[in-house]
Design an enzyme around this catalytic site. Structure first.
Site, PDB file in Angstrom:
ATOM      1  CB  CYS A  31      -0.920  -0.029   1.218  1.00  0.00           C
ATOM      2  SG  CYS A  31      -1.792   1.510   1.538  1.00  0.00           S
ATOM      3  CB  CYS A  34       0.257   1.945   4.069  1.00  0.00           C
ATOM      4  SG  CYS A  34      -1.430   1.319   3.879  1.00  0.00           S
TER       5      CYS A  34
END
Length: 302
Positions: A31, A34
């Site tokens: 991600c 993230c």
């Protein structure tokens, strides 16, 4: 920052949130957002210096936990306090927005210091070290003057130790709030009783004088109430409540419910600090307090 799995979730998240807010960062290695949010959270955890705890959960590896929180996209952050989720946000928010989110929920540094000092004071009292407890509570009040819980404990301990003048000085900043606060009002009732006894010069022999008057007239409520306040001044709490019950059994509304109000004040004073429990759970009640609460209810509702 701690990596959390099913094995350590209970200890590192649920149990830990009973002592300090825990921010759970649901992420995954693939991600991109993230990876930009993670360093921001880690920086803020360091900067906030113990005001919250950051834990990370790989939502791919820990799908059971992610499902429990209903995670639909990542990054998602969830804040837990006292064992329960209280708020959260999705997406890689900029640092300013994350900071605003945290500041909305987290206690200030002063509040955290005061709370820690309170807990240390309670531990010291349990060990019989009143000097250490008094020092801790004094520091708590000085650090966070708006913390009425710490002030209640501080004034209560001063009164317990017979330091009435110091107690009045410590109580002065909140005396205007006493009428609207059950706990602060309880302290004022205690100090009023001490002033009443001092003004009337009621010494040790006053007990026999009160008893003689009451024996002659069971409905001499003024004397019964005076005796109860004399007992309060001597910290004979259950004896004082027994006397107040005698008034309540005969006339519940006497003197604008003075007996009931003073009885309730004593319950506030003698009730020990309650341990922290998870939201929805009921902390255990002190047996003496529980017994006298039941007696009051029985008389008032009869």
């Amino acid at each position: 920052m701690i990596d959390v799995t099913v094995e350590n979730f209970e200890a590192e998240v649920v149990a830990a949130s009973m002592d300090v807010p825990v921010l759970v960062d649901f992420w995954a290695p693939w991600c991109g957002p993230c990876k930009s949010l993670g360093p921001v959270l880690e920086k803020l955890e360091t900067e906030y210096a113990g005001r919250f705890k950051l834990v990370k959960i790989d939502s791919d590896q820990e799908q059971q936990i992610a499902a429990m929180f209903g995670i639909r996209s990542i990054p998602t952050c969830v804040l837990l306090m006292n064992g329960q989720p209280v708020d959260g946000f999705m997406g890689a928010l900029p640092e300013g927005q994350v900071r605003a989110f945290l500041d909305k929920h987290l206690p200030s540094a002063e509040e955290m210091i005061a709370e820690a000092e309170e807990e240390a004071a309670h531990e010291a009292l349990a060990d019989g070290d009143t000097d250490a407890a008094l020092e801790r509570l004094q520091h708590a009040v000085a650090t966070d003057p708006a913390n009425d819980e710490a002030r209640f404990d501080y004034v209560k301990l001063l009164l317990t130790l017979g330091r009435e003048d110091d107690a009045k000085v410590a109580f002065a900043p909140v005396i205007a709030k006493a009428a609207g606060s059950r706990r602060l009002g309880a302290l004022k009732s205690w100090m009023d009783a001490l002033d009443f006894v001092a003004a009337g010069a009621y010494g040790e022999s006053a007990g026999a004088e009160f008893d003689a008057k009451i024996a002659a007239n069971k409905r001499d409520f003024d004397t019964r109430y005076a005796r109860a306040r004399w007992l309060i001044a001597r910290q004979r709490w259950t004896d004082a409540m027994d006397e107040l019950l005698e008034i309540l059994m005969r006339d519940k509304g006497w003197n604008d419910e003075a007996a009931r109000k003073t009885y309730v004040a004593i319950l506030e004073i003698i009730e020990p600090p309650k341990p922290k429990v998870a939201e929805g759970q009921i902390p255990p009640e002190d047996p003496v307090v529980a017994t006298y609460r039941r007696r009051l209810s029985s008389v008032v509702l009869s």
